[in-house]
Design an enzyme around this catalytic site. Structure first.
Site, short mmCIF file in Angstrom:
data_model
loop_
_atom_site.label_atom_id
_atom_site.label_comp_id
_atom_site.label_asym_id
_atom_site.label_seq_id
_atom_site.Cartn_x
_atom_site.Cartn_y
_atom_site.Cartn_z
NE ARG A 168 -3.34 -2.88 0.44
CZ ARG A 168 -3.88 -3.63 1.43
NH1 ARG A 168 -3.24 -3.77 2.58
NH2 ARG A 168 -5.03 -4.22 1.23
CG ASP A 197 -3.20 -5.82 -1.21
OD1 ASP A 197 -4.31 -5.65 -1.75
OD2 ASP A 197 -3.05 -6.38 -0.11
CG HIS A 262 -6.21 -8.32 -1.37
ND1 HIS A 262 -6.52 -7.04 -0.99
CD2 HIS A 262 -6.84 -9.14 -0.48
CE1 HIS A 262 -7.30 -7.07 0.09
NE2 HIS A 262 -7.50 -8.33 0.42
CD GLU A 325 -10.08 -8.11 3.36
OE1 GLU A 325 -10.56 -7.53 4.36
OE2 GLU A 325 -9.18 -7.61 2.67
CD1 TRP A 391 -7.59 -13.02 8.18
CD2 TRP A 391 -8.44 -11.04 8.73
NE1 TRP A 391 -8.58 -12.73 7.27
CE2 TRP A 391 -9.13 -11.51 7.57
CE3 TRP A 391 -8.81 -9.80 9.26
CZ2 TRP A 391 -10.15 -10.79 6.96
CZ3 TRP A 391 -9.84 -9.08 8.64
CH2 TRP A 391 -10.48 -9.57 7.51
CD1 TRP A 466 -3.39 -4.93 8.63
CD2 TRP A 466 -2.65 -5.32 6.55
NE1 TRP A 466 -3.42 -6.29 8.43
CE2 TRP A 466 -2.98 -6.56 7.17
CE3 TRP A 466 -2.16 -5.33 5.25
CZ2 TRP A 466 -2.82 -7.78 6.51
CZ3 TRP A 466 -2.01 -6.54 4.59
CH2 TRP A 466 -2.34 -7.75 5.22
CB THR A 467 1.23 0.83 5.11
OG1 THR A 467 1.20 0.21 3.81
CG2 THR A 467 2.20 0.11 6.02
#
Length: 757
Positions: A168, A197, A262, A325, A391, A466-467
């Protein structure tokens, strides 16, 4: 890492936990993680420039550790002990192999010398890290007295991890090395590197150059669209260097190559890989995207090629393949993929994902590697030797362990370090839920729902950085540390050795060490934060508190810097306008966090930043950065629920009416939130640019509708002002904006509410 040592370490750590406890006599040791056993002795060892570090002749590994220790001592104390092989050892630091195995070590500090004993290099290294910590209780340079003690230590869990998302936002190699240094100093041994991603592909793959030529770069939304493309990637030479750097610090880098979801960035680079045509303009969005790899043989050939280059670069036993996801809409809409499901005799798209993951796993198995993925890989079935990273809470770990699969606990939200650390408006950008240092420390990685045998499948614990909203290297580190240090203690220290009060006692030393290691750790939760209100006789009432409530606050009113002998804060202060207050937190006589200063003015009294307002709802609260101006350091941060941009000024006094001044900005709605986008409340505007509406309660009477007018032409901050009518009693003012669509949306930076004369 291999399976047998992982489990062996866990068992040995549990045995140590049962056998040892850290006695009160060791309370003056500032060693983190707290060791399995520590017994203080009389006296201290004097470490100085004359000290020598001895290793056995020909022991290359021990000499390497000794040089690392000497270099760290130089960084913290300002001198470098000489490293020698053989010879007399009186008064020296001696590294010997006559000690415990694995990552375990024994450290014996006496006035006459220091011995670090361990059979393996990992143990020697961790013994050296413990000695360096004891020699670095603060930032003071020069010789130091190290307390005499005998320490016998081993880890509770074998996987003690930190994940950094470089997909990210891209971090420099120098920042990643500083992060590895801080991990190593606190005995974290697994660096999970999120390289791929929707927003970017960061790893050079020789066979597919467009992955980085195209997939590593994106156009940012909104006003930032006019700026150069954002991006970057790591060359294979840089990766080899970083892998070696980590290995020298007993850290394994586990790469993550996301599949099947992703995947927008690689599909933008090579559209034939996708289940639907890609939209490169969405690479600057956040959220859960619909783009998935297709299931063609050519796509698996691509993934095989990529993973083989990945395995050439990363010697880790585990390769992370994501699996999370993966929205199945494109698979459901594709006749070709529906035919594939039928051809394979599968029930649905979930089973297709399981088949997909297992096929990818076979590529890893051919080279003796093990697949690890997020807990969604449990859905539809899982290969026998696959490992699950849980998670979505801890349920995935429990299900995996009960099914006989190894697992790593990494639950949201507690170990998701993109959540803010306190409610202070000074916190960096990130998600709005408060996950404090104490919250992370309170997490126990061994679920009570599992039997002793099932617990053997718990490899360890990991926190994730997570950025999406960590636009700079400094913000990434501030979100990771010091919370990663709390995680390190819970992953290393025996279960019965966890003690928040003792951990908190060691925080001043920890913050000093992180600074020495070049890590920009977050100090905001330790620092005094003000709350202002109307005081007696026209004065301003000031209340001070800290996010964690540690130590004591001391303050001055004479302009001088607060020290340990300054006035201790005990209760609210009524102070005249114009007073300058300086305050700082102290713990056991040591400063914790920065000095804070405020000059009490009417504007300060009557102003609240967005993070000091109450959000009308907290569906997806974020601290966001504005998209203008171009200079990033000048951009405002705004606290907002992106699914309902609405704020409340509680208990406003409108007895005389008031002048309302709102500083706000329009921000692109670059969020992939699916059907939730259609549920965002929109009030129809009465003027072309829309209005700021002010209501008495969010469902109450509208007190003002202020046209945005010329502000709509400004990509940066604009100030909107209006007079509010007088009203009896206090009222909760609800502030929101009218709009024709959610993109762009308005977000408040600050509100000033000045009583009318």
């Amino acid at each position: 890492m291999t399976l047998t040592p992982l489990r062996t370490v866990v068992v040995s750590a549990l045995a140590l936990a049962a056998a040892f406890a850290t006695p009160a006599g060791a309370a003056d040791l500032t060693l983190t993680p707290a060791p399995a056993k520590a017994v203080r002795a009389e006296g201290a060892f004097k470490l100085s420039a004359a000290t020598r570090i001895h290793v056995a002749k020909g022991d290359v590994e021990a000499r390497g550790v000794a040089n690392q220790l000497a270099d760290l001592i130089r960084r913290s104390r300002g001198f470098r002990p000489a490293v020698v092989e053989g010879g007399p050892t009186a008064g020296a630091i001696v590294l010997t192999r006559e000690g415990p195995s694995g990552e375990a070590y024994k450290l014996d500090v006496s006035p006459s010398g220091v011995t670090i004993a361990a059979a393996q290099r990992a143990g020697l290294f961790y013994g050296a890290m413990s000695l360096w910590q004891l020699a670095t209780p603060d930032e003071t340079k020069g010789p130091v007295a190290i307390p005499a003690a005998v320490i016998e230590d081993a880890p509770r869990f074998a996987w003690r991890g930190l994940m950094v998302d470089s997909a990210r936002h891209y971090q420099s190699i120098a920042t990643l090395k500083a992060t590895l240094d801080a991990m190593a100093a606190h005995k974290l041994n697994t660096f999970h590197w999120h390289l791929v991603d929707d927003q970017g592909w960061r790893l050079e793959i020789k066979k597919y150059p467009k992955l980085t030529q195209v997939g590593a770069w994106r156009v940012e939304p909104g006003a930032a669209r006019a700026y150069p493309k954002y991006g970057g990637f790591y060359t294979q030479d840089q990766v080899r260097d970083l892998v070696a750097y980590a290995a020298a610090r007993n850290i394994t880098i586990v790469p993550e190559i996301e599949t099947p979801g992703h995947a927008l960035a690689p599909i933008v680079a090579y559209p034939e890989l996708g289940s639907a045509p890609p939209d490169a303009s969405k690479m600057g969005d956040w959220g859960v995207f619909p783009w998935l790899y297709n299931t063609d043989d050519a796509t698996f050939a691509f993934l095989d090629d990529v993973l083989n280059e990945v395995m050439d670069l990363f010697p880790s036993t585990f390769i992370h393949v994501g699996g999370d996801e993966a929205i199945k809409d494109q698979w459901k809409a594709s006749p070709k993929i529906q035919a594939k499901i039928k051809e394979l005799g599968l029930k649905d798209e979930h089973e297709l994902q399981s088949w997909f993951i297992q096929r990818v796993g076979k590529t890893l198995e051919k080279r003796g590697r093990r697949l690890i993925g997020w807990d969604e890989i449990l859905e539809g079935g899982l290969a026998p030797n696959a490992t699950v990273m849980s998670w979505r809470g801890i349920d995935g770990a429990i299900a995996a362990a009960k099914a006989g699969h190894d697992t790593v606990l990494s639950p949201h939200p507690t170990l998701y370090l993109d959540n803010r650390q306190s409610a202070s408006p000074d916190e960096p950008t990130g998600r709005g839920k408060v996950v404090s240092l104490k919250d992370v420390y309170a997490f126990d990685p061994a679920p009570a729902q599992l039997t002793a045998d099932q617990r053997q499948h718990i490899l360890g614990v990991q926190a994730n950085v997570w950025t999406e909203h960590m636009q700079t290297d400094a913000r990434m580190q501030a979100m990771a540390f010091p919370r990663a240090v709390a995680l390190a203690e819970r992953g290393w220290t025996p279960e019965g050795g966890a003690d928040w009060s003792d951990f908190a006692r060691r925080l001043p030393a920890e913050m000093a060490r992180l600074k020495i290691l070049g890590v920009a750790a977050n100090t905001v939760p330790f620092e005094p934060q003000p709350t202002l209100s109307e005081g007696e006789g026209g004065k301003t009432r000031l209340a001070l508190s800290t996010g964690l409530g540690l130590g004591e606050i001391r303050y001055t009113l004479d302009g001088k810097a607060p020290t340990t002998v300054s006035t201790p804060y005990a209760d609210e202060l009524d102070l005249p306008a114009g007073t300058t207050v300086k305050a700082r937190s102290f713990l056991d006589g040591q400063a914790l966090g920065r000095e804070r200063s405020w000059t009490l003015t009417p504007t300060l009294l009557h102003t609240r930043l967005s993070a000091q307002l109450k959000l009308c709802t907290e569906k997806v609260p974020l601290t966001m950065v504005d998209d203008a101006p171009r200079a990033f350091e000048r951009r405002a941060m705004m606290f907002v629920d992106i699914l309902n941009p609405c704020w409340i000024w509680e208990s406003a006094d409108l007895t005389k009416g008031a002048i309302l001044s709102v500083r706000a900005s329009q921000i692109p709605f670059n969020f992939q939130v699916g059907a939730d986008r259609d549920r965002i409340p929109l009030r129809a505007p009465a003027t072309p640019g829309g209005e700021l509406e002010v209501r008495a309660g969010c469902a109450g009477e509208r007190l003002a509708a202020i046209p945005l007018g010329e502000a709509t032409k400004n990509p940066g901050l604009s100030t909107i002002t209006s007079r509010l009518p007088a009203r009896r009693g206090k009222v909760d003012l609800c502030l929101s904006f009218t709009a024709k669509s959610v993109d762009p949306f308005w977000a408040i930076d600050r509100v000033t509410l000045t009583p009318a004369n």
